[in-house]
Design an enzyme around this catalytic site. Structure first.
Site, short mmCIF file in Angstrom:
data_model
loop_
_atom_site.label_atom_id
_atom_site.label_comp_id
_atom_site.label_asym_id
_atom_site.label_seq_id
_atom_site.Cartn_x
_atom_site.Cartn_y
_atom_site.Cartn_z
N ARG A 129 47.04 6.47 -8.36
CA ARG A 129 46.25 5.97 -7.22
C ARG A 129 47.12 5.65 -6.01
O ARG A 129 48.29 5.30 -6.15
CB ARG A 129 45.44 4.74 -7.67
CG ARG A 129 44.43 5.11 -8.74
CD ARG A 129 43.62 3.94 -9.21
NE ARG A 129 42.74 3.43 -8.18
CZ ARG A 129 42.02 2.33 -8.30
NH1 ARG A 129 42.09 1.62 -9.42
NH2 ARG A 129 41.25 1.93 -7.33
N ASP A 327 31.43 -0.14 -6.40
CA ASP A 327 31.68 0.08 -7.83
C ASP A 327 30.41 0.48 -8.59
O ASP A 327 30.47 0.78 -9.78
CB ASP A 327 32.25 -1.20 -8.46
CG ASP A 327 33.67 -1.46 -7.99
OD1 ASP A 327 34.35 -0.51 -7.57
OD2 ASP A 327 34.11 -2.63 -8.05
N LYS A 354 39.17 5.81 -6.95
CA LYS A 354 39.02 4.65 -7.84
C LYS A 354 39.77 4.92 -9.15
O LYS A 354 40.63 5.78 -9.18
CB LYS A 354 37.53 4.39 -8.07
CG LYS A 354 36.79 3.94 -6.82
CD LYS A 354 37.27 2.56 -6.38
CE LYS A 354 36.60 2.13 -5.09
NZ LYS A 354 37.20 0.91 -4.55
C1 S3P Z 1 37.95 -5.03 -5.43
C2 S3P Z 1 37.74 -4.21 -4.37
C3 S3P Z 1 37.21 -2.85 -4.48
C4 S3P Z 1 36.59 -2.59 -5.86
C5 S3P Z 1 37.42 -3.14 -6.98
C6 S3P Z 1 37.62 -4.64 -6.81
C7 S3P Z 1 38.51 -6.38 -5.19
O1 S3P Z 1 38.27 -1.94 -4.29
O2 S3P Z 1 36.39 -1.21 -6.03
O3 S3P Z 1 36.81 -2.90 -8.23
O4 S3P Z 1 38.46 -7.23 -6.09
O5 S3P Z 1 39.02 -6.61 -4.08
P1 S3P Z 1 38.70 -1.47 -2.80
O6 S3P Z 1 39.17 -2.64 -2.10
O7 S3P Z 1 39.79 -0.46 -3.02
O8 S3P Z 1 37.46 -0.85 -2.23
#
Ligand code: S3P
Length: 450
Positions: A129, A327, A354
């Site tokens: 990632r 998500d 993701k």
């Molecule tokens: C999260 C932010 C999201 C989400 C992840 C949890 C967080 O990711 O997909 O499961 O706790 O800040 P991104 O910030 O990359 O969108």
């Protein structure tokens, strides 16, 4: 391969109606933050309802490696004796964040303005990632990052000796990047400013304010401007972690597509930066109701009731809603497959980076089960087959992604033939009790005997 051992093949088959109460675990985002912010406060933070999924356990271990004392007192009950802002010690071994993008990105931010070095790694999914989205803004503070090509883990971060405050406009809608910048800003004299065009989950802002930081948010023409005053003394907190709306999504959506279902999912946070799925489901015609609506710790909460909904309609999901349900697209696509007409999802490029490429993983598995799906770089369209109209019968690849695994198991509860997944091991990262909870509601799913 499962993140934590050999692959665990699982299967779900057509179930009679699901019924009862689904007590889902604590919120993953808030659980990570409770441990990290607790480690950056001076004194003891006491946490109840912590999600004891592998992602969060990896963050707990990491905080201990940076010098905090992290103690499990009872089920879901943890104490963190923090070392204060700027008090992190240099870890003497590699920090393994497992499957967790949230864990690694927030921790990188938290250590980037302290003059220590730390090396981070993860599982096969996390090591693919992109991390430049975090290390680029951290470099503006003066931190250095040395990783693999394409900004991938394993990666060493050398924290800035004399960090300078940063004003940063997010190039991607990401709460993880926003949080990494704000956490880095904690140990810098002066104001750190983050600007986001699209509002992403705001747990970091709310919780840092709770820990005693001075942090403000303001809606401007540029977007949401978040300003943090550096070098606060964070005060320890007593935290009760609310239940996770992203986990609640699975029993709720399973009930909507499984004939005869009536399920109550109590105590779910309805923070508007997280609740986009529920709004979308209601627009699709879902029989979804909020009971006992209340306010807890400044966050809206409700018990959510979901009943079988035979007349779901495909809709165009507003792209500006994407961040508030990012998500939930995998499980939404399962509901869409059981609706009539097309569900169009645009503005969702982030799904490609993701735990897996979630558009590709879901599109491939849905097609294999007899659902027509089109996709492009930042969009996908699922052609619904109506209630109970999906054939099933395929084995779906889950790519070390807990939400893909749970989505396909939910799909199988209403298909004509059973649906299998190649590996249910990663489910423990966010929802360790998923199989037992779903079985308790009457779902027929579990391991496939080999
Ligand atoms: C999260 C932010 C999201 C989400 C992840 C949890 C967080 O990711 O997909 O499961 O706790 O800040 P991104 O910030 O990359 O969108």
């Amino acid at each position: 391969m499962s993140a934590h051992g050999k692959p665990i093949k699982m299967q779900a088959r057509k179930s009679a109606g699901l019924s009862g109460e689904a007590h889902v675990p604590g919120d993953k985002s808030i659980s990570h933050r409770s441990l990290i912010f607790g480690a950056m406060a001076i004194g003891q933070t006491r946490i109840k309802g912590l999600l004891e999924g592998q992602d969060v356990l990896d963050t707990a271990k990491a905080m201990a490696s940076f010098g905090a004392r992290v103690t499990r007192v009872a089920d879901g009950e943890w104490h963190v004796d923090g070392v204060g802002v700027g008090g992190f010690a240099e870890p003497d071994h590699v920090i393994d964040c497992g499957n967790s993008g949230t864990g690694v990105r927030l921790i990188m931010g938290a250590m980037a303005t302290t003059p220590i070095a730390a090396t981070f790694t993860g599982d096969a999914s996390l090591n693919k990632r992109p991390m430049a989205r975090v290390t680029d803004p951290l470099a503006l503070f003066g931190a250095q990052a040395f990783g693999r090509s394409g900004g991938r883990l394993p990666m060493t971060i050398i924290g800035a000796e004399t960090p300078v405050p940063v004003r940063y406009k997010l190039p991607v809608p990401s709460a993880q990047v926003k949080s990494a910048v704000l956490l880095a800003g904690l140990n810098v004299r002066g104001q750190t400013v983050v600007i986001e065009e699209e509002a992403t989950r705001d747990h970091t802002e709310r919780m840092l304010a709770g820990f005693g930081a001075t942090i403000t948010s303001e809606q401007t023409d540029e977007g949401r401007v978040i300003t943090l005053e550096g070098q606060p003394e964070l005060r320890p907190q007593d935290i009760t972690v609310p239940r996770d709306p992203s986990s609640a999504a699975f029993p709720i959506c399973a009930a909507l597509i499984t004939e005869g279902s009536d399920v109550l999912v109590p105590n779910i946070g309805l923070n508007p930066t997280r609740a986009g799925l529920f709004e979308t489901l209601i627009e699709m015609g879902a029989d979804l109701t909020y009971e006992n609506i209340r306010d807890e710790g400044g966050e809206p909460m409700a018990d959510i009731r979901a009943r079988f909904s035979p007349d779901l309609k495909g809709i165009e999901v507003p792209p500006e809603r994407a961040a508030s349900m990012i998500d939930e697209y995998p499980i939404l696509s399962v509901v869409a497959a059981n609706a009539t007409g097309a569900t169009v999802m645009r503005g969702v490029k982030e799904l490609r980076v993701k735990e897996s490429d979630r558009i590709d993983a879901m599109a491939t598995g849905l097609r294999a089960n007899g659902v027509e799906v089109e996709d492009g770089p930042d969009w996908w369209i699922v052609q619904g087959r109506g209630a109970g109209g999906v054939q099933g019968g395929a084995i779906c690849a889950t790519h070390l992604d807990h939400r893909i695994a749970m989505s396909f198991l939910c799909l199988g509860l209403s298909t004509k033939e059973p649906v299998q997944i190649d590996d249910g091991g990663p489910i423990t990262t966010s929802f360790p009790i998923f199989i037992d909870l779903m079985r308790g509601l009457g779902a027929t799913l579990g391991e496939v005997d080999v």
